[in-house]
Write an enzyme that holds these catalytic residues in place. Sequence first.
Site, short mmCIF file in Angstrom:
data_model
loop_
_atom_site.label_atom_id
_atom_site.label_comp_id
_atom_site.label_asym_id
_atom_site.label_seq_id
_atom_site.Cartn_x
_atom_site.Cartn_y
_atom_site.Cartn_z
N GLY A 91 0.81 -1.23 0.00
CA GLY A 91 0.00 0.00 0.00
C GLY A 91 0.84 1.27 0.00
O GLY A 91 0.33 2.35 0.34
N TRP A 94 -0.52 4.24 -2.22
CA TRP A 94 -1.74 4.82 -1.62
C TRP A 94 -1.39 5.67 -0.41
O TRP A 94 -1.86 6.80 -0.26
CB TRP A 94 -2.66 3.66 -1.24
N HIS A 146 11.68 1.27 2.43
CA HIS A 146 11.28 -0.14 2.60
C HIS A 146 12.17 -0.82 3.64
O HIS A 146 12.04 -2.02 3.88
CB HIS A 146 11.45 -0.91 1.28
N SER A 177 0.30 -9.79 -5.50
CA SER A 177 0.60 -8.48 -6.07
C SER A 177 2.07 -8.40 -6.49
O SER A 177 2.41 -7.92 -7.57
CB SER A 177 0.28 -7.39 -5.02
N LYS A 306 -5.24 -3.91 -9.27
CA LYS A 306 -6.67 -4.02 -8.95
C LYS A 306 -7.05 -3.23 -7.71
O LYS A 306 -8.17 -2.77 -7.57
CB LYS A 306 -7.04 -5.49 -8.72
#
Length: 341
Positions: A91, A94, A146, A177, A306
Amino acid sequence: MDSFLPSPDCDTISKTDNGQIDSHLIQKTNEGYREILPNLPRGKGWMTEHLVQYQGVWLTPNFALKGLMWVQDHFKPRSTDICLATFPKTGTTWLKALTFATVNRTRYGFTDHPLLTTVPHGCLPFLEACPKDLDGFPSPRLLSTHIPYTLLPNSMTVNQSCRFVYICRDPKDVLVSKWLFMNKLRPKELAPISLEEAFELFCQGISHYGPYWDHVLGYWKASLETPEKILFLKYEDLKKEPLVVVKRLDDFLGYPFSLEEESKGVVEEIVKLCSFENLSTLEVNKVSEQKFSKDTIIDNRHFFRKGKVGDWKTYLTTEMVERLDEITYEKLLGSGLVFGS
Ligand code: PAP
């Protein structure tokens, strides 16, 4: 906009006088990198031919390893920094959009907002890309990484440290994903990686910044110890109740919505602006690309697939689901953390 101008990678920085970081120090990091690289354990790569294991984490041998070493050696945090920390495919895109939009909400209107013309990754710097111009950024800086919590330098995590926002996601969705994303980026000369192979590697922890469970637990435990420093979010909660989670995010960041903003529907506008439905259909996110380093350039469209919870049901077999759920159960046992809403 305090946008992130794509930076050269560590190699390039070492050859230039960037005015912020002593090029001899960068040279030292590069020398250290060249010295350790041949001796690191190797595993099969998803996007690159192989991954290497360094300080317990699996990294791409060039970009991610150099980036981690750069952060450990040279990054100068500020107590006002806000760092978005994620495991890939949980995420990040986002969360970047939402954080950028909320922190800068008085600066930009919703009709000509930078997020309408810039991929969220272009709006805030990624630490592992060795951004050379960070010292010039005004506070509070919005950053992303990360890197697992336990590998961050003490200067980022102890005392006057940065604040972090972490987002996690059901590992089954992360795996799917990641597998689909990595195969899109995998060079043509390497055969595509099968789902069975990706599954095995993921279960063994051999994936970028993996093992996944260690990554999540590092931030989870730190968030329990210092909740004022680390906000721990779940992708599934954000999907289910975006308005509630965005308000939590803003309270944590120190930019709470006023009653007037709430009554004017500002929270709803931010959620709409950053929604998958909106971002994925923007021209910039369909045709442009983002340069993370000289060798890491990614088409923006790959960051939007998606955007659903539970798409793993389309791909994973019952056996895969059982095994992954069992690993997750064992790894998280006693931690108080469960995935999903
Ligand atoms: P990154 O680590 O490469 O930056 P990241 O953004 O963490 O990737 O994850 C990408 C996932 O988030 C994709 O999930 P999927 O493959 O299951 O579809 C992507 O579609 C999803 N995503 C991207 N933007 C949004 C958004 N605005 N809302 C919800 N999901 C999103």
